[in-house]
Design an enzyme around this catalytic site. Structure first.
Site, PDB file in Angstrom:
ATOM      1  CE  LYS A 170      10.330 -17.125  -7.758  1.00 22.76           C
ATOM      2  NZ  LYS A 170      10.524 -18.033  -8.713  1.00 22.76           N
ATOM      3  CD  GLU A 245       4.805  -5.056 -18.691  1.00 21.66           C
ATOM      4  OE1 GLU A 245       4.252  -5.739 -19.559  1.00 21.66           O
ATOM      5  OE2 GLU A 245       5.026  -4.127 -18.469  1.00 21.66           O
ATOM      6  CB  CYS A 279       4.798 -12.252 -23.265  1.00 28.15           C
ATOM      7  SG  CYS A 279       6.127 -10.771 -23.333  1.00 28.15           S
ATOM      8  CD  GLU A 369       1.127 -16.384 -23.199  1.00 26.64           C
ATOM      9  OE1 GLU A 369       0.903 -16.428 -22.313  1.00 26.64           O
ATOM     10  OE2 GLU A 369       1.782 -15.268 -23.576  1.00 26.64           O
TER      11      GLU A 369
HETATM   12  P1  NAD Z   1       4.644 -18.283 -14.424  1.00 26.37           P
HETATM   13  O1  NAD Z   1       3.493 -17.179 -14.064  1.00 26.37           O
HETATM   14  O2  NAD Z   1       4.380 -19.559 -14.238  1.00 26.37           O
HETATM   15  O3  NAD Z   1       6.007 -17.720 -13.543  1.00 26.37           O
HETATM   16  C1  NAD Z   1       6.513 -16.379 -13.393  1.00 26.37           C
HETATM   17  C2  NAD Z   1       7.112 -16.220 -12.168  1.00 26.37           C
HETATM   18  O4  NAD Z   1       6.092 -16.229 -11.046  1.00 26.37           O
HETATM   19  C3  NAD Z   1       8.208 -17.307 -11.922  1.00 26.37           C
HETATM   20  O5  NAD Z   1       9.225 -16.661 -11.009  1.00 26.37           O
HETATM   21  C4  NAD Z   1       7.601 -18.208 -11.071  1.00 26.37           C
HETATM   22  O6  NAD Z   1       8.250 -18.823 -10.023  1.00 26.37           O
HETATM   23  C5  NAD Z   1       6.601 -17.145 -10.275  1.00 26.37           C
HETATM   24  N1  NAD Z   1       5.472 -17.860  -9.663  1.00 26.37           N
HETATM   25  C6  NAD Z   1       4.589 -18.890  -9.942  1.00 26.37           C
HETATM   26  N2  NAD Z   1       3.804 -19.052  -9.222  1.00 26.37           N
HETATM   27  C7  NAD Z   1       3.860 -18.140  -8.335  1.00 26.37           C
HETATM   28  C8  NAD Z   1       3.037 -17.731  -7.164  1.00 26.37           C
HETATM   29  N3  NAD Z   1       1.729 -18.268  -6.861  1.00 26.37           N
HETATM   30  N4  NAD Z   1       3.110 -16.432  -6.377  1.00 26.37           N
HETATM   31  C9  NAD Z   1       4.256 -15.872  -6.859  1.00 26.37           C
HETATM   32  N5  NAD Z   1       5.295 -16.140  -7.949  1.00 26.37           N
HETATM   33  C10 NAD Z   1       4.864 -17.196  -8.341  1.00 26.37           C
HETATM   34  O7  NAD Z   1       5.092 -17.927 -15.949  1.00 26.37           O
HETATM   35  P2  NAD Z   1       5.969 -18.531 -16.694  1.00 26.37           P
HETATM   36  O8  NAD Z   1       5.641 -19.830 -17.212  1.00 26.37           O
HETATM   37  O9  NAD Z   1       7.176 -18.572 -15.928  1.00 26.37           O
HETATM   38  O10 NAD Z   1       6.241 -17.290 -18.105  1.00 26.37           O
HETATM   39  C11 NAD Z   1       5.554 -17.465 -19.220  1.00 26.37           C
HETATM   40  C12 NAD Z   1       4.299 -16.551 -18.940  1.00 26.37           C
HETATM   41  O11 NAD Z   1       5.031 -15.236 -19.082  1.00 26.37           O
HETATM   42  C13 NAD Z   1       3.755 -16.541 -20.107  1.00 26.37           C
HETATM   43  O12 NAD Z   1       2.390 -16.337 -19.850  1.00 26.37           O
HETATM   44  C14 NAD Z   1       4.010 -15.114 -20.867  1.00 26.37           C
HETATM   45  O13 NAD Z   1       3.287 -14.526 -21.680  1.00 26.37           O
HETATM   46  C15 NAD Z   1       4.293 -14.471 -19.499  1.00 26.37           C
HETATM   47  N6  NAD Z   1       5.095 -13.163 -19.737  1.00 26.37           N
HETATM   48  C16 NAD Z   1       4.873 -11.923 -20.225  1.00 26.37           C
HETATM   49  C17 NAD Z   1       5.700 -10.823 -20.393  1.00 26.37           C
HETATM   50  C18 NAD Z   1       5.114  -9.449 -20.633  1.00 26.37           C
HETATM   51  O14 NAD Z   1       6.010  -8.611 -20.566  1.00 26.37           O
HETATM   52  N7  NAD Z   1       3.889  -9.249 -20.687  1.00 26.37           N
HETATM   53  C19 NAD Z   1       6.984 -11.324 -20.666  1.00 26.37           C
HETATM   54  C20 NAD Z   1       7.317 -12.381 -20.467  1.00 26.37           C
HETATM   55  C21 NAD Z   1       6.739 -13.590 -20.328  1.00 26.37           C
END
Ligand code: NAD
Length: 462
Positions: A170, A245, A279, A369
Site C-alpha cells: 500500500k 521506520e 527522514c 521533525e
Molecule cells: P504517514 O505516516 O502519514 O504515511 C506513511 C504511509 O502510511 C502512507 O502510505 C499512508 O497512506 C499510510 N498511513 C497513514 N495512516 C495510516 C493508518 N492509520 N494505518 C495504516 N497506514 C496508514 O507519513 P508520511 O507523511 O507519508 O511520510 C513522512 C514520514 O515518514 C516522516 O515522519 C518521515 O520521517 C517518515 N519516514 C521515515 C523513514 C525511515 O526510514 N525511518 C523514511 C522515510 C520517511
C-alpha cells in the site's frame, strides 16, 4: 506515464472494488496528472488472498531462482530508469537530475543487492547438533511513504521476495504512479502471479485494513511516528511481526577540529536535498560556541544559493505544515537568517531554504521533525553538552560527526543514540543496516540485516 485504473492483484490489473479515486497532483504547477483507485478493505482482502495463495510456491522456490527473478527486476528498472525519474519528478516535484541519480538510481542498486544476497545468503546453517533453517515469515503487508517513493518500496519488497515472502504493498497516496510503475516492472520481470500485489488507497482506509488484516504475518511500515505507533500497537495485540521506520531529527555535530566550511556546506546540502523531505536529514547543526557565528554565516550563504532550485515539497498540506513550523521557530525566538514562511513562487508548493540561528535545544524546531528545507543551528560549549543536545530528542535515526581525525569523530559517534552516523561526510552504503534507535523505529532495512527481518528460524536437532 499513464495511470492504471485498477489494482495489481494475482498477476493482473483488476478493477477496484469501489469507485472512489485519488487525484495525483504535480507539486510544481498544482495540476492533476492522474487518478488512481482508492482501495477499500475489499481490495486489501483480495490482495492478501492472492499473496497467501502464492506463498507456498514462492517460499519453496530455490533461492537462486528467486535471485534470478530479482536480477530480472533490477534489469527492468534499469531499462525504465528515465521513465521512473520522470514519474517521480511529476508526482513528488524533485528536480529531474536528482530523480535520475537518487530516486531511480538507488532502488536499482538495492534491487541488485538483493538479487546477489538471495543467491549467496546461508538460508541453512549447522549449529552443533542442529540444522537451522531461515524460512520466510509469510505474507508481508508493506506500507510506504512518498518522500523516496521507489526506494521505500524496493527496500521492503526486494528483501521480502528474496526471503521467500509474498507481498501486498500500500504505497503513499501522494505518489501512487511510481508504485504502479513498479508493479509493471514486477510483471515484466515475470514473477509468479500473486507474489507481489499492489493496492493503492488512503492510509486510514486501505493502509489500516492491511495493517489489521489477520492473514498478514508481518507489517513493514515506513512513515510518521504517530501512525507507526498505532501500527505497532495493532501488530503487538495480534502477536505479529512488525518493522517500523519512523521519523528523525538527526544531529550534525561539528567538532572544533573539523574543516568548518566543508562540514557546514555538506550539512546544508544534506538538509536541502529532496526539499528537506528525508527522514535521516541532519536538521540540527551543532557548532562550538567559538565557531558559531562563522558557521551561521557560511550556512546562510550556502542555503541562499539554492533559491527555488531545490523543488517544492510534495503537497499543499505538507507546505502548510512546514510553514507553521517556521512560524513557530520565529515565535519562540530563534533568529531567522535565511528564508522564512513566505512562498518564493506564486504557483507550486515551494518553501524557501530556511536557516535558523540561536536555536535552543528545547525549542519546537529543535525537537520536532519538520520534513522541509529548514536547518536549525544550535550552539554548544563543550563535548559533554554536544552529546546531551544530540541525544536530547525522542528520535535516533541518523547523524553526522566532523573532526580533523577520524578517531576523534568515531569516539564521539559511539556516544550517539542513533542508528547510523556519517563520519566526515561518509557516503551512503546500500548494504549497511538502516533504521532507528528510540522512537525512530524498530528493525533495520537494507543489506543482510534487511533480509533477516523477513526470515524466521526453525531448528532441527539430530
Ligand atoms: P504517514 O505516516 O502519514 O504515511 C506513511 C504511509 O502510511 C502512507 O502510505 C499512508 O497512506 C499510510 N498511513 C497513514 N495512516 C495510516 C493508518 N492509520 N494505518 C495504516 N497506514 C496508514 O507519513 P508520511 O507523511 O507519508 O511520510 C513522512 C514520514 O515518514 C516522516 O515522519 C518521515 O520521517 C517518515 N519516514 C521515515 C523513514 C525511515 O526510514 N525511518 C523514511 C522515510 C520517511
Amino acid at each position: 506515464m499513464k495511470a492504471h485504473h485498477g489494482m495489481y492483484i494475482g498477476g493482473e490489473w483488476r478493477p477496484a472494488a469501489g469507485a472512489d479515486t485519488i487525484e495525483v497532483v504535480n507539486p510544481v504547477d498544482e495540476q492533476v496528472i492522474g487518478r488512481v483507485p482508492a482501495g477499500t478493505s475489499a481490495d486489501v482482502g483480495h490482495a492478501v488472498r492472492a499473496a497467501r495463495a502464492a506463498l507456498p510456491g514462492w517460499a519453496a522456490t530455490p533461492p537462486t531462482e528467486r535471485a534470478a527473478k530479482l536480477a530480472a527486476l533490477r534489469d527492468v528498472l534499469v531499462a525504465r530508469k528515465d521513465e521512473i525519474a520522470e514519474t517521480v519528478t511529476a508526482e513528488l516535484g524533485s528536480p529531474l537530475p536528482f530523480s535520475q541519480a537518487v530516486h531511480a538510481g538507488v532502488p536499482i542498486l538495492v534491487a541488485g543487492s538483493y538479487a546477489e544476497l538471495a543467491a549467496t545468503y546461508a538460508f541453512e546453517e549447522k549449529v552443533g547438533n542442529s540444522t537451522v533453517y531461515h524460512e520466510p515469515v509469510g505474507v508481508v503487508g508493506a506500507i510506504t511513504p512518498w518522500n523516496y517513493p521507489l526506494h521505500q518500496i524496493v527496500a521492503k519488497v526486494a528483501p521480502a521476495l528474496a526471503a521467500g515472502c509474498t507481498v501486498v504493498l500500500k504505497p503513499a497516496e501522494d505518489t501512487p504512479l511510481t508504485a504502479q510503475l513498479f508493479a509493471e516492472a514486477v510483471a515484466e520481470a515475470d514473477f509468479p502471479a500473486g507474489v507481489f500485489n499492489l493496492v493503492t488507497g488512503l492510509g486510514p482506509v486501505a493502509g489500516q485494513a492491511l495493517a489489521e488484516h489477520p492473514d498478514v504475518d508481518l507489517v513493514s511500515f515506513t512513515g510518521s511516528t504517530t501512525v507507526g505507533r498505532r501500527i505497532g500497537g495493532t501488530a503487538g495485540a495480534a502477536v505479529k511481526r512488525v518493522a517500523l521506520e519512523l521519523g528523525g531529527k538527526s544531529a550534525n555535530v561539528i567538532l572544533p577540529s573539523a574543516d568548518l566550511a566543508k562540514a557546514v556546506n555538506v550539512g546544508v546540502a544534506n538538509v536541502m536535498s529532496n526539499s528537506g523531505q528525508t527522514c535521516s536529514a541532519w536538521t540540527r547543526m551543532l557548532v562550538h560556541t567559538s565557531q558559531y557565528e562563522e558557521a551561521v554565516g557560511l550556512a546562510a550563504a550556502a542555503a541562499a544559493k539554492y533559491g527555488d532550485r531545490i523543488g517544492p515539497v510534495v503537497s499543499a498540506k505538507q507546505r502548510s505544515r512546514v510553514r507553521s513550523c517556521i512560524e513557530k521557530g520565529i515565535a519562540e525566538g530563534a533568529r531567522l537568517v535565511v528564508g522564512g514562511p513566505e512562498s518564493p513562487r506564486e504557483q507550486g508548493y515551494f518553501i524557501s531554504p530556511t536557516v535558523f540561528a540561536d536555536v535552543t535545544p528545547d525549542m519546537t524546531i529543535a525537537q520536532e521533525e519538520i520534513f522541509g528545507p529548514v536547518l536549525s543551528i544550535i550552539r554548544y560549549e563543550d563535548e559533554e553538552e554536544a552529546v546531551r543536545i544530540a541525544n536530547g530528542t525522542v528520535y535516533g535515526l541518523a547523524g553526522a560527526v566532523w573532526a580533523a581525525e577520524e578517531a576523534e569523530a568515531v569516539a564521539f559517534a559511539r556516544r550517539l543514540d542513533t542508528g547510523q552516523v556519517d563520519i566526515n561526510g561518509g557516503r551512503f552504503n546500500p548494504l549497511a543496516p538502516f533504521g532507528g534507535y528510540k522512537q525512530s523505529g524498530v528493525g533495520r532495512e537494507l543489506g543482510s540485516h534487511g533480509l533477516t527481518e523477513y526470515l524466521q528460524t526453525k531448528s532441527l536437532q539430530f
